[in-house]
Scaffold this active site. Structure first.
Site, PDB file in Angstrom:
ATOM      1  N   LYS A 196     -13.576  37.658 -55.623  1.00 57.19           N
ATOM      2  CA  LYS A 196     -13.044  36.943 -54.468  1.00 57.19           C
ATOM      3  C   LYS A 196     -12.340  35.683 -54.966  1.00 57.19           C
ATOM      4  O   LYS A 196     -12.979  34.669 -55.255  1.00 57.19           O
ATOM      5  CB  LYS A 196     -14.140  36.551 -53.485  1.00 57.19           C
ATOM      6  CG  LYS A 196     -13.562  36.038 -52.151  1.00 57.19           C
ATOM      7  CD  LYS A 196     -14.529  35.183 -51.379  1.00 57.19           C
ATOM      8  CE  LYS A 196     -14.399  33.731 -51.737  1.00 57.19           C
ATOM      9  NZ  LYS A 196     -13.067  33.147 -51.386  1.00 57.19           N
ATOM     10  N   PRO A 197     -11.014  35.711 -55.075  1.00 54.53           N
ATOM     11  CA  PRO A 197     -10.304  34.464 -55.358  1.00 54.53           C
ATOM     12  C   PRO A 197     -10.162  33.666 -54.060  1.00 54.53           C
ATOM     13  O   PRO A 197     -10.349  34.201 -52.967  1.00 54.53           O
ATOM     14  CB  PRO A 197      -8.935  34.946 -55.856  1.00 54.53           C
ATOM     15  CG  PRO A 197      -8.746  36.272 -55.193  1.00 54.53           C
ATOM     16  CD  PRO A 197     -10.113  36.866 -54.988  1.00 54.53           C
ATOM     17  N   ASP A 198      -9.848  32.396 -54.181  1.00 51.20           N
ATOM     18  CA  ASP A 198      -9.554  31.608 -52.994  1.00 51.20           C
ATOM     19  C   ASP A 198      -8.311  32.193 -52.312  1.00 51.20           C
ATOM     20  O   ASP A 198      -7.324  32.521 -52.968  1.00 51.20           O
ATOM     21  CB  ASP A 198      -9.304  30.150 -53.376  1.00 51.20           C
ATOM     22  CG  ASP A 198      -9.233  29.236 -52.169  1.00 51.20           C
ATOM     23  OD1 ASP A 198      -8.165  29.205 -51.519  1.00 51.20           O
ATOM     24  OD2 ASP A 198     -10.228  28.568 -51.870  1.00 51.20           O
ATOM     25  N   GLY A 247     -16.989  26.634 -59.181  1.00 47.82           N
ATOM     26  CA  GLY A 247     -16.769  25.888 -57.953  1.00 47.82           C
ATOM     27  C   GLY A 247     -17.671  24.676 -57.887  1.00 47.82           C
ATOM     28  O   GLY A 247     -18.069  24.112 -58.916  1.00 47.82           O
ATOM     29  N   SER A 248     -18.023  24.273 -56.683  1.00 46.73           N
ATOM     30  CA  SER A 248     -18.793  23.052 -56.483  1.00 46.73           C
ATOM     31  C   SER A 248     -20.255  23.257 -56.847  1.00 46.73           C
ATOM     32  O   SER A 248     -20.786  24.371 -56.790  1.00 46.73           O
ATOM     33  CB  SER A 248     -18.696  22.613 -55.015  1.00 46.73           C
ATOM     34  OG  SER A 248     -19.432  23.492 -54.180  1.00 46.73           O
ATOM     35  N   GLU A 269     -19.950  27.549 -63.513  1.00 47.97           N
ATOM     36  CA  GLU A 269     -19.294  26.318 -63.964  1.00 47.97           C
ATOM     37  C   GLU A 269     -19.042  25.487 -62.720  1.00 47.97           C
ATOM     38  O   GLU A 269     -18.299  25.890 -61.825  1.00 47.97           O
ATOM     39  CB  GLU A 269     -17.983  26.572 -64.702  1.00 47.97           C
ATOM     40  CG  GLU A 269     -17.478  25.260 -65.307  1.00 47.97           C
ATOM     41  CD  GLU A 269     -16.051  25.293 -65.794  1.00 47.97           C
ATOM     42  OE1 GLU A 269     -15.228  24.558 -65.220  1.00 47.97           O
ATOM     43  OE2 GLU A 269     -15.772  26.052 -66.737  1.00 47.97           O
ATOM     44  N   CYS A 303     -11.924  20.588 -63.464  1.00 50.88           N
ATOM     45  CA  CYS A 303     -13.358  20.299 -63.635  1.00 50.88           C
ATOM     46  C   CYS A 303     -13.634  19.441 -64.854  1.00 50.88           C
ATOM     47  O   CYS A 303     -14.599  18.672 -64.872  1.00 50.88           O
ATOM     48  CB  CYS A 303     -14.136  21.611 -63.752  1.00 50.88           C
ATOM     49  SG  CYS A 303     -14.065  22.640 -62.272  1.00 50.88           S
TER      50      CYS A 303
END
Length: 532
Positions: A196-198, A247-248, A269, A303
């Site tokens: 699932k990409p953004d 992600g977050s 990550e 990041c």
């Protein structure tokens, strides 16, 4: 905030520069979405102008389950191919990307708003990973011979079996590198992937999938699903035999909980509040130029970019004179061409976060040395590269990740103080040390609690060393990408041991007591002979 007359210059667009309509054509969208599941529709937009790029298929959780079923059916056939055959696909993909890189540079710029030079970083990173795993995967995955339980009588080997189907969630900030770049080692290890990409940056991942299929990857082995994170994301996490997430930190914790509930492994990550330390003997011109790259590449939406800068008091004024001048000279630009030093933020949400962090710091007494303003004259989501001094708790920018073109500068008097301050964060992703003395820099680096440390560079040296692992400590995540660890995490180690001639039990007329005594004596002999 005092309004400075200085404004970052705008890079002129070259004559005849391409537009979104020139790049994202109906034919391209049809090709990239051919066979893509999803009964709904969703749109992606470019942050450069706000205009819509394309309508894309949107999946339901039930359709995500269907994607996993297709991937699971295709995976055994892919895994059955010799590893060198799978690796050859990566090497062909490497060549195709370099041959057609202008296409993906345009897409990355349109989807993220970043400057073309920073989009080029993604191309370089993907090709380096493809080359590395294309060359090294056969040795990483080769059976390993180990000492057996009983020398000569026990033959033991370790095999590497693919996990099966990997559920992968890729972020928006590096849509090419953090989609296909992470998927390549999973594929060469014999896995299938449901990704699932953004949605706003899905075209880059779909372009990569199309090119990888052209290089020889079976289409069903890489399934792409699109949709809102809270709707589609859990289905991707719950369906994988292993989960890879970038992600977050907040979302990463939830991903880890869901994976752990199924006893499934994961790599994460997550966020960072990365520090750069300038030692008193540093080359200040090089350090200032390096700080510009470390803090403002991809408009700080990286990041591993630097958000905290620690400078020795004895050189702080001289360093800041150079750093501020270089930052003020940075050219902002929105064209699909080289020439701009920094591009746009990716969303209204990012612009709000950056503005809030800077405005709050300014209101509480921090000094804005340069920047500190949105630039709607360049594009709707542009924000000037910003340097703050006098930042302290409880200013939000002091401790929370901004993920934008903002850096806070702190003066220190002793290297031990700088190390302590750099480590005073729950994050531990990346850091940077600048010094003319290699010995001093290496000593400092070894004391920093981050997964990667760069000496006389901001982030690219460590990240680009693809044979070495890259990842975070603490709240910055679990697991590593790159190197053998970045590949072997997508496998299950399997030990196969063959016993020969004599069983692992009493034999040759020995009773239980005699066998136990014999084995005890054997252990003493093996230790004396230094067997491992």
């Amino acid at each position: 905030m005092t309004d400075s007359p200085h404004r970052n210059p705008v890079a002129a667009a070259p004559e005849g520069a391409r537009t979104a309509a020139d790049v994202v054509t109906p034919d391209l969208v049809a090709r990239l979405t051919r066979g893509l599941g999803g009964s709904g529709r969703t749109a992606c937009h470019t942050p450069l102008t706000g205009e819509k790029l394309a309508d894309l298929p949107e999946s339901t959780p039930e359709e995500v389950a269907g994607a996993f079923a297709r991937a699971r059916a295709a995976q055994p056939g892919w895994a059955a191919r010799p590893v060198r055959e799978r690796a050859a696909v990566l090497l062909r993909f490497h060549d195709l990307v370099l041959r057609r890189q202008d296409e993906i540079l345009d897409l990355v710029q349109l989807e993220t708003g970043k400057a073309r030079l920073h989009a080029q970083e993604e191309v370089l990173a993907v090709c380096m990973a493809a080359r590395h795993y294309g060359r090294r995967a056969p040795s990483y995955l080769a059976p390993k011979r180990h000492a057996g339980a009983i020398p000569v009588l026990t033959r033991t080997r370790q095999l590497r079996q693919p996990r099966g189907v990997v559920g992968m969630i890729a972020p928006w900030n590096y849509p090419f590198e953090l989609s296909v770049g992470d998927a390549l080692p999973a594929f060469v290890a014999g896995n299938a992937v449901v990704m699932k990409p953004d949605t706003e940056t899905a075209l880059s991942a779909l372009w990569a999938r199309d090119l990888l299929i052209e290089a020889g990857l079976p289409a069903e082995v890489w399934q792409v699903v699109l949709g809102e994170g809270p709707v589609v994301g859990p289905a991707v996490v719950d369906g994988g035999d292993y989960v890879s997430f970038t992600g977050s930190t907040r979302t990463g914790r939830e991903v880890a909980r869901r994976a752990a509930a199924r006893l499934v492994g994961c790599s994460l990550e997550l966020g960072g509040k990365n520090a750069m330390i300038v030692l008193p003997d540093a080359d200040l011109d090089q350090a200032a130029a390096g700080a510009v790259r470390a803090c403002f590449s991809s408009a700080g939406q990286l990041c591993i970019s630097v958000e905290r800068l620690y400078v020795h008091a004895s050189v702080a004024d001289a360093f800041l004179e150079r750093f501020v001048a270089r930052t003020r000279a940075m050219r902002l630009g929105a064209s699909l061409a080289f020439g701009a030093d920094m591009g746009s933020l990716v969303s209204e949400a990012q612009l709000r976060t950056v503005s809030r962090h800077v405005d709050e710091a300014d209101a509480k007494g921090a000094v804005v040395l340069t920047g500190g303003r949105a630039r709607p004259d360049v594009g709707p989501l542009f924000y000037e590269p910003t340097i703050l001094e006098g930042v302290e708790i409880p200013m939000t920018v002091c401790t929370e990740e901004t993920f934008g073109p903002v850096v806070s500068v702190y003066r220190y008097s002793d290297p031990d103080e700088a190390v302590a301050q750099a480590n005073a964060t729950p994050y531990g992703l990346n850091s940077s040390v600048w010094s003319r003395s290699s010995r001093t820099a290496w000593d400092i680096a070894a004391r920093l609690r981050t997964g990667t440390v760069n000496i006389n560079e901001g982030y690219a040296a460590a990240y680009g060393s693809v044979q070495a692992p890259m990842g975070g400590m603490g709240d910055s995540g679990l697991g590593r990408r790159h190197g053998s660890e970045g590949l072997l995490k997508f496998t299950e180690p399997q030990t196969v041991a063959q016993q020969r001639l004599l069983p692992m039990a009493p034999s040759l007329g020995m009773d239980d007591a005699q066998y136990a005594a014999f084995m005890s004596r054997s252990l003493k002999v093996l230790k004396a002979l230094r067997f491992r």
